[in-house]
Write a protein that holds these residues in place. Structure first.
Motif, PDB file in Angstrom:
ATOM      1  N   ASP A  14     -55.030 -33.120   1.463  1.00  0.00           N
ATOM      2  CA  ASP A  14     -56.338 -32.856   2.062  1.00  0.00           C
ATOM      3  C   ASP A  14     -57.486 -33.134   1.101  1.00  0.00           C
ATOM      4  OD1 ASP A  14     -55.511 -31.597   4.766  1.00  0.00           O
ATOM      5  OD2 ASP A  14     -54.275 -30.558   3.291  1.00  0.00           O
ATOM      6  N   SER A  15     -57.521 -34.367   0.605  1.00  0.00           N
ATOM      7  CA  SER A  15     -58.634 -34.754  -0.268  1.00  0.00           C
ATOM      8  C   SER A  15     -59.881 -35.113   0.535  1.00  0.00           C
ATOM      9  CB  SER A  15     -58.229 -35.908  -1.191  1.00  0.00           C
ATOM     10  OG  SER A  15     -57.548 -36.917  -0.501  1.00  0.00           O
ATOM     11  N   HIS A  16     -59.708 -35.646   1.763  1.00  0.00           N
ATOM     12  CA  HIS A  16     -60.832 -35.903   2.674  1.00  0.00           C
ATOM     13  C   HIS A  16     -61.936 -36.736   2.035  1.00  0.00           C
ATOM     14  CE1 HIS A  16     -59.362 -33.407   5.987  1.00  0.00           C
ATOM     15  NE2 HIS A  16     -59.018 -32.489   5.095  1.00  0.00           N
ATOM     16  N   VAL A  17     -61.553 -37.662   1.161  1.00  0.00           N
ATOM     17  CA  VAL A  17     -62.550 -38.518   0.508  1.00  0.00           C
ATOM     18  C   VAL A  17     -63.073 -39.538   1.519  1.00  0.00           C
ATOM     19  CG1 VAL A  17     -62.893 -40.277  -1.268  1.00  0.00           C
ATOM     20  CG2 VAL A  17     -61.556 -38.225  -1.780  1.00  0.00           C
ATOM     21  N   GLY A  18     -64.387 -39.709   1.521  1.00  0.00           N
ATOM     22  CA  GLY A  18     -65.006 -40.606   2.474  1.00  0.00           C
ATOM     23  C   GLY A  18     -65.304 -39.940   3.800  1.00  0.00           C
ATOM     24  N   GLU A  19     -64.785 -38.735   3.974  1.00  0.00           N
ATOM     25  CA  GLU A  19     -65.047 -37.970   5.195  1.00  0.00           C
ATOM     26  C   GLU A  19     -65.928 -36.766   4.881  1.00  0.00           C
ATOM     27  OE1 GLU A  19     -62.548 -35.948   8.904  1.00  0.00           O
ATOM     28  OE2 GLU A  19     -61.579 -36.227   6.950  1.00  0.00           O
ATOM     29  N   PHE A  20     -65.445 -35.899   4.001  1.00  0.00           N
ATOM     30  CA  PHE A  20     -66.213 -34.714   3.616  1.00  0.00           C
ATOM     31  C   PHE A  20     -66.571 -34.704   2.135  1.00  0.00           C
ATOM     32  CE2 PHE A  20     -63.399 -32.891   7.107  1.00  0.00           C
ATOM     33  CZ  PHE A  20     -64.319 -33.183   8.100  1.00  0.00           C
ATOM     34  N   MET A  21     -65.866 -35.483   1.310  1.00  0.00           N
ATOM     35  CA  MET A  21     -66.170 -35.609  -0.112  1.00  0.00           C
ATOM     36  C   MET A  21     -66.524 -37.058  -0.409  1.00  0.00           C
ATOM     37  SD  MET A  21     -63.235 -33.344  -2.057  1.00  0.00           S
ATOM     38  CE  MET A  21     -64.303 -32.977  -3.447  1.00  0.00           C
ATOM     39  N   ALA A  22     -67.473 -37.255  -1.330  1.00  0.00           N
ATOM     40  CA  ALA A  22     -67.880 -38.622  -1.674  1.00  0.00           C
ATOM     41  C   ALA A  22     -66.827 -39.327  -2.520  1.00  0.00           C
ATOM     42  CB  ALA A  22     -69.217 -38.597  -2.407  1.00  0.00           C
ATOM     43  N   ALA A  23     -66.111 -38.583  -3.367  1.00  0.00           N
ATOM     44  CA  ALA A  23     -65.151 -39.184  -4.288  1.00  0.00           C
ATOM     45  C   ALA A  23     -64.113 -38.151  -4.690  1.00  0.00           C
ATOM     46  CB  ALA A  23     -65.862 -39.713  -5.534  1.00  0.00           C
ATOM     47  N   LEU A  24     -63.002 -38.641  -5.195  1.00  0.00           N
ATOM     48  CA  LEU A  24     -61.965 -37.752  -5.708  1.00  0.00           C
ATOM     49  C   LEU A  24     -62.465 -37.113  -7.011  1.00  0.00           C
ATOM     50  CD1 LEU A  24     -58.998 -37.069  -4.863  1.00  0.00           C
ATOM     51  CD2 LEU A  24     -58.277 -38.698  -6.614  1.00  0.00           C
ATOM     52  N   PRO A  25     -62.488 -35.795  -7.111  1.00  0.00           N
ATOM     53  CA  PRO A  25     -62.995 -35.155  -8.327  1.00  0.00           C
ATOM     54  C   PRO A  25     -62.177 -35.524  -9.567  1.00  0.00           C
ATOM     55  CG  PRO A  25     -62.832 -33.564  -6.533  1.00  0.00           C
ATOM     56  CD  PRO A  25     -62.124 -34.810  -6.070  1.00  0.00           C
ATOM     57  N   PRO A  47     -58.016 -45.247   1.726  1.00  0.00           N
ATOM     58  CA  PRO A  47     -56.954 -45.780   0.871  1.00  0.00           C
ATOM     59  C   PRO A  47     -57.280 -45.785  -0.619  1.00  0.00           C
ATOM     60  CG  PRO A  47     -57.261 -47.168   2.806  1.00  0.00           C
ATOM     61  CD  PRO A  47     -58.398 -46.186   2.797  1.00  0.00           C
ATOM     62  N   ALA A  48     -58.565 -45.812  -0.984  1.00  0.00           N
ATOM     63  CA  ALA A  48     -58.934 -45.852  -2.403  1.00  0.00           C
ATOM     64  C   ALA A  48     -58.367 -44.673  -3.179  1.00  0.00           C
ATOM     65  CB  ALA A  48     -60.466 -45.891  -2.544  1.00  0.00           C
ATOM     66  N   VAL A  49     -58.124 -43.559  -2.506  1.00  0.00           N
ATOM     67  CA  VAL A  49     -57.542 -42.387  -3.168  1.00  0.00           C
ATOM     68  C   VAL A  49     -56.181 -42.736  -3.763  1.00  0.00           C
ATOM     69  CG1 VAL A  49     -56.574 -40.085  -2.766  1.00  0.00           C
ATOM     70  CG2 VAL A  49     -58.786 -40.698  -1.784  1.00  0.00           C
ATOM     71  N   LEU A  50     -55.395 -43.517  -3.031  1.00  0.00           N
ATOM     72  CA  LEU A  50     -54.059 -43.876  -3.512  1.00  0.00           C
ATOM     73  C   LEU A  50     -54.145 -44.741  -4.763  1.00  0.00           C
ATOM     74  CD1 LEU A  50     -52.261 -44.638  -0.132  1.00  0.00           C
ATOM     75  CD2 LEU A  50     -52.305 -42.507  -1.444  1.00  0.00           C
ATOM     76  N   ALA A  51     -55.125 -45.635  -4.817  1.00  0.00           N
ATOM     77  CA  ALA A  51     -55.278 -46.489  -5.996  1.00  0.00           C
ATOM     78  C   ALA A  51     -55.650 -45.657  -7.219  1.00  0.00           C
ATOM     79  CB  ALA A  51     -56.341 -47.552  -5.726  1.00  0.00           C
ATOM     80  N   GLU A  52     -56.505 -44.659  -7.046  1.00  0.00           N
ATOM     81  CA  GLU A  52     -56.887 -43.803  -8.179  1.00  0.00           C
ATOM     82  C   GLU A  52     -55.691 -43.012  -8.693  1.00  0.00           C
ATOM     83  OE1 GLU A  52     -60.800 -41.860  -8.461  1.00  0.00           O
ATOM     84  OE2 GLU A  52     -60.943 -42.291  -6.312  1.00  0.00           O
ATOM     85  N   LEU A  53     -54.906 -42.475  -7.770  1.00  0.00           N
ATOM     86  CA  LEU A  53     -53.740 -41.696  -8.182  1.00  0.00           C
ATOM     87  C   LEU A  53     -52.670 -42.585  -8.804  1.00  0.00           C
ATOM     88  CD1 LEU A  53     -53.424 -39.308  -5.101  1.00  0.00           C
ATOM     89  CD2 LEU A  53     -54.412 -38.772  -7.336  1.00  0.00           C
ATOM     90  N   ASP A  54     -52.546 -43.808  -8.293  1.00  0.00           N
ATOM     91  CA  ASP A  54     -51.527 -44.730  -8.795  1.00  0.00           C
ATOM     92  C   ASP A  54     -51.792 -45.142 -10.231  1.00  0.00           C
ATOM     93  OD1 ASP A  54     -49.132 -46.334  -8.089  1.00  0.00           O
ATOM     94  OD2 ASP A  54     -50.455 -48.011  -8.566  1.00  0.00           O
ATOM     95  N   ALA A  55     -53.020 -44.986 -10.702  1.00  0.00           N
ATOM     96  CA  ALA A  55     -53.324 -45.274 -12.102  1.00  0.00           C
ATOM     97  C   ALA A  55     -52.674 -44.251 -13.030  1.00  0.00           C
ATOM     98  CB  ALA A  55     -54.841 -45.291 -12.320  1.00  0.00           C
ATOM     99  N   ILE A  56     -52.266 -43.096 -12.475  1.00  0.00           N
ATOM    100  CA  ILE A  56     -51.612 -42.047 -13.261  1.00  0.00           C
ATOM    101  C   ILE A  56     -50.096 -42.153 -13.147  1.00  0.00           C
ATOM    102  CG2 ILE A  56     -51.307 -39.551 -13.480  1.00  0.00           C
ATOM    103  CD1 ILE A  56     -54.154 -39.242 -12.419  1.00  0.00           C
ATOM    104  N   ALA A  57     -49.601 -42.318 -11.914  1.00  0.00           N
ATOM    105  CA  ALA A  57     -48.158 -42.371 -11.668  1.00  0.00           C
ATOM    106  C   ALA A  57     -47.925 -42.974 -10.286  1.00  0.00           C
ATOM    107  CB  ALA A  57     -47.554 -40.963 -11.733  1.00  0.00           C
TER     108      ALA A  57
END
Length: 217
Positions: A14-25, A47-57
């Motif tokens: 429930d990150s809701h980025v682009g809907e209720f949050m501007a960006a992943l904190p 989908p951009a959330v997945l790219a940010e997380l994929d930079a970690i693992a």
């Protein structure tokens, strides 16, 4: 130091980025540093959330009821093998009528209602035999064992949904829903009002769940 046979799994929902949050904190990324695998239990919402997380693992994700991902196809549920355990990943919604009835029952009672046992059974039927059920949707951290199976929800990156950041209720029927959901979440307790992610340590010694409360951004 972790055992070489232990897998560290980050859990996000429930990150809701682009809907209720501007960006992943940034606090989400900081909390997940050092993970071997990341699971996202739906409501990305872009989908951009997945790219940010994929930079970690490496990331495995399922679709939530708020996700509108364009051409990106995500399954409604799946089972991941990690750390010697079968982990079922699902968003956790059970249909609008069932979810709405749970909220209405809680508001009518004026307190938290015991909906969780029924949810465990419902999700277990959809996932089949697993050691862990990971889900989101209710924006509430949960770590409960039933019949030897762990049900784990990390809570939500954006726990207040459409009311994130102190936004006023929306107009019309959406505003009625906003007010009802806010009252319902308050009845769940303070844990359902704080942004959080989760960590699962999975290995030969079993599974250890942990909720990580994030700083406010």
């Amino acid at each position: 130091m972790r055992s070489a046979r232990t897998t560290r799994i980050g859990v996000v929902a429930d990150s809701h980025v682009g809907e209720f949050m501007a960006a992943l904190p940034d606090s989400v990324l900081e909390a997940l540093e050092g993970c071997d695998l990341i699971l996202h239990a739906g409501d990305l919402s872009v989908p951009a959330v997945l790219a940010e997380l994929d930079a970690i693992a490496p990331v495995v994700a399922v679709r939530g009821d708020h996700d509108r991902l364009g051409g990106l196809e995500l399954p409604d549920s799946l089972v991941v093998a990690a750390g010697g355990h079968r982990i079922g990943l699902i968003h956790g919604h059970r249909g609008h009528l069932v979810d709405a009835s749970i909220v209405v029952a809680g508001l009518a009672a004026g307190r938290d209602v015991p909906y969780r046992a029924g949810m465990h059974r419902a999700l277990a039927r959809r996932l089949g035999p697993v050691d862990v059920i990971v889900h989101g949707h209710w924006h509430e951290p949960v770590a409960e064992w039933t019949g030897g199976v762990l049900r784990f929800s990390p809570g939500a990156v954006c726990p207040w949904g459409s009311l994130h950041g102190g936004a006023p209720p929306r107009d019309g029927a959406a505003g009625v829903v906003d007010r009802a959901v806010r009252r319902f979440r308050r009845q769940l307790g303070p844990g359902a009002m704080r942004p959080s992610v989760g960590i699962l340590e999975a290995g030969s010694g079993g599974i250890r769940p942990r909720t990580v409360v994030l700083g406010h951004e």
